[in-house]
Design an enzyme around this catalytic site. Structure first.
Site, PDB file in Angstrom:
ATOM      1  N   GLY A  29     -22.355 -79.992  61.319  1.00  0.00           N
ATOM      2  CA  GLY A  29     -22.937 -79.801  59.996  1.00  0.00           C
ATOM      3  C   GLY A  29     -24.176 -78.941  59.929  1.00  0.00           C
ATOM      4  CB  THR A  30     -25.818 -76.400  62.112  1.00  0.00           C
ATOM      5  OG1 THR A  30     -24.749 -75.471  62.297  1.00  0.00           O
ATOM      6  CG2 THR A  30     -25.916 -77.324  63.316  1.00  0.00           C
ATOM      7  CG  ASN A  31     -22.688 -73.056  58.959  1.00  0.00           C
ATOM      8  OD1 ASN A  31     -23.283 -72.024  58.682  1.00  0.00           O
ATOM      9  ND2 ASN A  31     -21.988 -73.183  60.056  1.00  0.00           N
ATOM     10  CE  LYS A 105      -7.585 -83.140  60.424  1.00  0.00           C
ATOM     11  NZ  LYS A 105      -6.455 -83.465  61.320  1.00  0.00           N
ATOM     12  CG  ASN A 121     -13.731 -71.087  56.346  1.00  0.00           C
ATOM     13  OD1 ASN A 121     -14.320 -72.105  56.704  1.00  0.00           O
ATOM     14  ND2 ASN A 121     -13.079 -70.299  57.198  1.00  0.00           N
ATOM     15  CG  HIS A 123     -13.730 -67.448  61.281  1.00  0.00           C
ATOM     16  ND1 HIS A 123     -13.039 -68.521  61.797  1.00  0.00           N
ATOM     17  CD2 HIS A 123     -13.518 -66.423  62.140  1.00  0.00           C
ATOM     18  CE1 HIS A 123     -12.437 -68.167  62.925  1.00  0.00           C
ATOM     19  NE2 HIS A 123     -12.728 -66.900  63.162  1.00  0.00           N
ATOM     20  CG  ASP A 164      -9.923 -68.097  59.816  1.00  0.00           C
ATOM     21  OD1 ASP A 164      -9.616 -68.311  61.013  1.00  0.00           O
ATOM     22  OD2 ASP A 164     -10.624 -68.874  59.138  1.00  0.00           O
TER      23      ASP A 164
HETATM   24  C1  GRF Z   1     -19.402 -72.835  62.806  1.00  0.00           C
HETATM   25  O1  GRF Z   1     -19.518 -71.861  63.817  1.00  0.00           O
HETATM   26  C2  GRF Z   1     -18.438 -72.368  61.754  1.00  0.00           C
HETATM   27  O2  GRF Z   1     -18.383 -70.961  61.587  1.00  0.00           O
HETATM   28  C3  GRF Z   1     -17.147 -72.815  62.300  1.00  0.00           C
HETATM   29  O3  GRF Z   1     -17.388 -74.067  62.895  1.00  0.00           O
HETATM   30  C4  GRF Z   1     -18.750 -74.096  63.327  1.00  0.00           C
HETATM   31  C5  GRF Z   1     -19.316 -75.354  62.708  1.00  0.00           C
HETATM   32  O4  GRF Z   1     -20.618 -75.477  62.810  1.00  0.00           O
HETATM   33  N1  GRF Z   1     -16.109 -72.870  61.302  1.00  0.00           N
HETATM   34  P1  GRF Z   1     -21.425 -76.619  61.990  1.00  0.00           P
HETATM   35  O5  GRF Z   1     -20.547 -77.849  61.922  1.00  0.00           O
HETATM   36  O6  GRF Z   1     -21.726 -76.079  60.625  1.00  0.00           O
HETATM   37  O7  GRF Z   1     -22.641 -76.818  62.803  1.00  0.00           O
END
Ligand code: GRF
Length: 225
Positions: A29-31, A105, A121, A123, A164
């Site tokens: 969940g860092t994003n 998923k 999304n 990627h 993607d």
């Molecule tokens: C990220 O690199 C994202 O691009 C990919 O999965 C990774 C998840 O990172 N789809 P986080 O869970 O947001 O830390």
């Protein structure tokens, strides 16, 4: 609320309302954290109304809890029930934008169809390289390392029925050195992701994205021409 708009732009009046975002996660969940921090810093007029996880041990659920955001967990071993619940939860929360932030998923066709150009999304590669089925998480960076590419990066795209494969909103490149192993590559790319995803959401919230076939036109680009 009419969820079936074809154009990703919200009606003018909506600009005054914070954008309702549901975030889908599978891992750390860092994003998600980067998006919440950008909203907290008032860089995006939006609110994350819920976080939905594809598995119960996703650390992103703890992050959501730290921000007092409601969380839900899809039933792992009941795919049909999960697909039905996902659409129900998104609609119940009056979701205007779905953000896949490390969601591994496949999104069911019913949900993709309900959110045309309103689901994005992130990627961790420069799509179309190292993308599609099987390319996720560290596997992407191992592939990048094995192939010896000098430039990788991150991509934010709208979600369509092809993994993607949707129209690309933003990309940013990352230059690599021979010293970078897959873990170092992942960290370099994540740093870019944490800027790129909030920026893409902010452009969406400001009605600056226009989808033309398989291309996304950034409104700023239009005004410069
Ligand atoms: C990220 O690199 C994202 O691009 C990919 O999965 C990774 C998840 O990172 N789809 P986080 O869970 O947001 O830390």
């Amino acid at each position: 609320m009419d969820h079936r708009r074809s154009d990703s732009r919200r009606k003018a009046g909506d600009l005054m309302q914070p954008l309702n975002i549901s975030v889908l996660i599978s891992g750390g969940g860092t994003n998600l954290e980067a998006l919440l921090q950008a909203i907290e810093a008032q860089q995006i007029p939006a609110r994350v109304v819920q976080v939905i996880a594809s598995q119960p041990d996703a650390y992103g659920l703890t992050r959501a809890g730290n921000w007092d955001i409601p969380t839900k967990i899809l039933p792992v071993n009941e795919p049909e029930k999960a697909d039905k619940l996902l659409l129900e939860w998104l609609e119940e929360a009056d979701t205007q934008l779905v953000v896949l932030a490390g969601y591994v998923k496949k999104v069911p066709p019913t949900v993709v169809a309900a959110y045309p150009n309103r689901m994005m999304n992130i990627h961790p590669s420069l799509i179309p390289a190292f993308a599609g089925p099987g390319w996720y998480g560290i596997k992407v960076h191992e592939g990048v390392w094995q192939r010896g590419v000098k430039l990788t990066g991150a991509t934010v795209h709208f979600v369509n029925g092809e993994m993607d494969g949707g129209p690309i909103i933003l990309q940013e490149a990352v230059a690599l050195s021979h010293e970078d192993d897959p873990a170092a590559i992942q960290q370099k790319v994540l740093a870019v992701e944490h800027r790129l995803l909030p920026r893409a959401v902010s452009l969406f919230a400001a009605q600056k994205l226009q989808v033309a076939g398989h291309r996304v036109i950034l409104k700023d680009e239009v005004s410069e021409q």
